[in-house]
Design a protein around this motif. Structure first.
Motif, short mmCIF file in Angstrom:
data_model
loop_
_atom_site.label_atom_id
_atom_site.label_comp_id
_atom_site.label_asym_id
_atom_site.label_seq_id
_atom_site.Cartn_x
_atom_site.Cartn_y
_atom_site.Cartn_z
N ASN A 133 -5.39 -63.99 -44.40
CA ASN A 133 -6.77 -64.48 -44.77
C ASN A 133 -7.62 -63.69 -44.25
N ALA A 134 -8.01 -62.43 -44.73
CA ALA A 134 -8.59 -61.39 -44.03
C ALA A 134 -10.04 -61.72 -43.99
N THR A 135 -10.45 -62.62 -44.66
CA THR A 135 -11.98 -62.91 -44.63
C THR A 135 -12.48 -63.80 -43.56
N ASN A 136 -11.23 -64.45 -42.89
CA ASN A 136 -11.72 -65.71 -41.94
C ASN A 136 -11.77 -65.09 -40.67
N LEU A 137 -12.65 -64.08 -40.54
CA LEU A 137 -12.87 -63.24 -39.23
C LEU A 137 -13.76 -64.14 -38.30
N ARG A 138 -13.67 -64.24 -36.88
CA ARG A 138 -14.47 -64.71 -35.80
C ARG A 138 -15.35 -63.71 -35.03
N THR A 139 -14.70 -62.44 -35.07
CA THR A 139 -15.51 -61.54 -34.46
C THR A 139 -17.07 -61.39 -35.11
N THR A 140 -17.98 -61.09 -34.28
CA THR A 140 -19.13 -61.30 -34.81
C THR A 140 -20.24 -60.09 -34.40
N ALA A 141 -20.98 -59.45 -35.24
CA ALA A 141 -21.86 -58.38 -34.88
C ALA A 141 -23.30 -59.20 -34.99
N VAL A 142 -24.06 -58.93 -33.97
CA VAL A 142 -25.51 -59.48 -34.09
C VAL A 142 -26.19 -58.26 -33.61
N LYS A 143 -27.11 -58.07 -34.35
CA LYS A 143 -28.11 -56.52 -34.34
C LYS A 143 -29.28 -57.18 -33.34
N GLY A 145 -32.08 -54.76 -31.93
CA GLY A 145 -33.03 -53.34 -31.79
C GLY A 145 -32.21 -52.30 -32.10
N ASP A 146 -31.66 -51.36 -31.49
CA ASP A 146 -30.90 -50.08 -31.83
C ASP A 146 -29.47 -50.32 -31.71
N HIS A 147 -29.03 -51.45 -31.32
CA HIS A 147 -27.41 -51.82 -31.35
C HIS A 147 -27.18 -53.08 -31.86
N TYR A 148 -25.78 -53.20 -31.91
CA TYR A 148 -25.34 -54.34 -32.35
C TYR A 148 -24.44 -54.98 -31.19
N LEU A 149 -24.50 -56.19 -30.85
CA LEU A 149 -23.54 -56.92 -29.89
C LEU A 149 -22.37 -57.58 -30.81
N LEU A 150 -20.96 -56.86 -30.41
CA LEU A 150 -19.98 -57.44 -31.09
C LEU A 150 -19.17 -58.24 -29.99
N ASN A 151 -18.72 -59.50 -30.64
CA ASN A 151 -18.06 -60.40 -29.80
C ASN A 151 -16.87 -60.82 -30.48
N GLY A 152 -15.55 -60.80 -29.95
CA GLY A 152 -14.44 -61.34 -30.60
C GLY A 152 -13.29 -60.56 -30.10
N ASP A 164 -8.93 -43.65 -29.29
CA ASP A 164 -10.22 -43.67 -28.80
C ASP A 164 -11.39 -44.11 -29.79
N ILE A 165 -11.18 -43.99 -31.02
CA ILE A 165 -11.87 -44.36 -32.17
C ILE A 165 -11.32 -45.63 -32.82
N PHE A 166 -12.24 -46.65 -33.11
CA PHE A 166 -11.66 -47.79 -33.78
C PHE A 166 -12.63 -47.95 -35.03
N THR A 167 -12.12 -48.25 -36.16
CA THR A 167 -12.64 -48.78 -37.18
C THR A 167 -12.83 -50.45 -37.20
N VAL A 168 -13.76 -51.22 -36.81
CA VAL A 168 -13.64 -52.44 -36.47
C VAL A 168 -14.55 -53.19 -37.60
N MET A 169 -13.72 -54.55 -38.02
CA MET A 169 -14.65 -55.26 -38.77
C MET A 169 -15.05 -56.26 -38.36
N ALA A 170 -16.54 -56.84 -38.40
CA ALA A 170 -17.12 -57.87 -37.82
C ALA A 170 -18.20 -58.73 -38.74
N VAL A 171 -18.12 -59.74 -38.36
CA VAL A 171 -19.17 -60.51 -39.41
C VAL A 171 -20.48 -60.44 -38.89
N THR A 172 -21.47 -60.05 -39.72
CA THR A 172 -22.80 -59.86 -39.74
C THR A 172 -23.82 -61.12 -40.13
#
Length: 382
Positions: A133-143, A145-152, A164-172
């Protein structure tokens, strides 16, 4: 469809085959026991351009199409699956998102180092609450200013300890469901980004999987990959087009198992004759060969469709389902053909048998592939 490879692909295919057979196979048991890929093998892989298969030449990669990549993946799949997975995850889901969805600034910044292998890529979607159930994400991204804060927290992330580089999915935007998920390019050195403990696995030794933990992780606005709110769609695209490559790696492992089995059944004698002369054994290797040839044709057909820009949602799901199931059946028959030796850890058959099992789970379980196939069939027949 033309199943003949162009001369440059034939040349690369031969070089990769020689490298796999002479260098990687020589350290396969070391990889299994030490649970790591020797640095020497990784450096040689970089020098051969294996980390840049999916990246255009303009950014330092080889710029190979899907048919060509499958030709090389088939060779890479014929060795230890931990090595195969490290390369495959990087050149597949670890980098394709930036290639396909990144803007020019993102491509110039990240792709050259990814192409050379100086940096390693990873794909972070799965969470404790979001697997099939890939849509049931709990990781969030809150904008802010000039950045997002990701939590999860993400888990079971392939290449996590090396990447070194991650493609990360988060709920905005949680109110929009799947349309409120966004993709981000996250560097391991971003503030408050942490890689957790390595997760011991049944197989794929040498390919490290771990949690990644983000607690107010600061990600610049310019690191949004694609359009905000289209992360889930992006994830599906990345996973769909990569399924031909995964099948090709399975194909290479299957062919290796058949090669080992045929050598064994012609050398091993029981009741005074090589065991290939016994019908039960002859039937098993025949069944292995038939399924491998069917998988080969299916793999390159879907790869050709990807290169032609055709819609492959149904076909890619079919191929992922069929390729992983074939690999498991072939591995099971290889153990049976080898008898007791097939169960001993000092021989490669037992390793392939364990490594095969994850292919029915990762990058979309067999059951999820069936859901995708039936969904597409309903659309076609409605």
């Amino acid at each position: 469809m033309d199943f003949n490879f162009e001369e440059d692909i034939q040349f690369l295919k031969k070089n990769v085959r020689d490298f796999i057979q002479t260098e990687v196979e020589a350290v396969a048991m070391e990889i299994e026991k030490e649970d790591r890929i020797p640095d020497r093998i990784l450096e040689m892989s970089k020098a051969m351009g294996l980390f840049g298969l999916s990246i255009p030449e303009a950014y330092g990669g080889l710029g190979i199409g899907m048919v060509g990549k499958c030709a090389l993946y088939e060779e890479i799949g014929a060795t230890h699956n931990g090595y195969t997975t490290l390369i495959g995850a990087h050149t597949g889901i670890g980098t394709v998102g930036i290639v396909e969805l990144g803007n020019e600034a993102q491509k110039k910044k990240y792709l050259p180092a990814l192409a050379s292998g100086e940096t390693i890529g990873a794909f972070a979607l799965t969470e404790p609450s979001a697997g099939s159930n890939a849509t049931n994400l709990r990781t969030t991204a809150v904008k802010q200013g000039d950045h997002y804060l990701l939590n999860g927290t993400k888990h079971y992330i392939t290449n996590a300890t090396d990447a070194d580089i991650f493609t990360v999915m988060a709920v905005t935007d949680a109110s929009k469901g799947s349309k409120g998920i966004t993709s981000f390019i996250v560097e391991k050195d971003f503030p408050s980004f942490q890689v957790g403990a390595v997760e011991p696995k049944m197989g794929l030794h040498g390919s490290q999987s771990a949690e990644i933990i983000m607690e107010d992780c600061e990600v610049p606005v310019e690191n949004v990959l694609g359009v905000e709110g289209e992360g889930y769609v992006n994830a599906l695209k990345i996973l769909t087009n990569g399924r031909a490559g995964l099948a090709a790696r399975n194909l290479g492992s299957c062919q290796k198992l058949l090669d080992l089995s045929m050598q064994f059944v012609q050398e091993r004698e029981q009741f005074g004759v090589p065991i290939i002369e016994h019908q039960a054994v002859a039937h098993m290797v025949s069944e292995m060969a038939v399924e491998i040839e069917a998988l080969r044709s299916f793999t390159y057909r879907v790869a050709w469709m990807v290169d032609e820009g055709k819609k492959v949602i149904k076909e890619a799901a079919m191929l992922k389902l069929y390729g992983s199931e074939v690999y498991n059946r072939v591995a099971d028959k290889a153990v049976q053909v080898h008898g007791g030796i097939g169960y001993i850890a000092d021989y490669p058959i037992e390793r392939f048998f364990r490594d095969a099992r994850i292919t029915r789970i990762y990058e979309g379980t067999s059951e999820i592939q069936k859901n995708i196939i039936s969904g597409q069939l309903k659309k076609e027949y409605s």
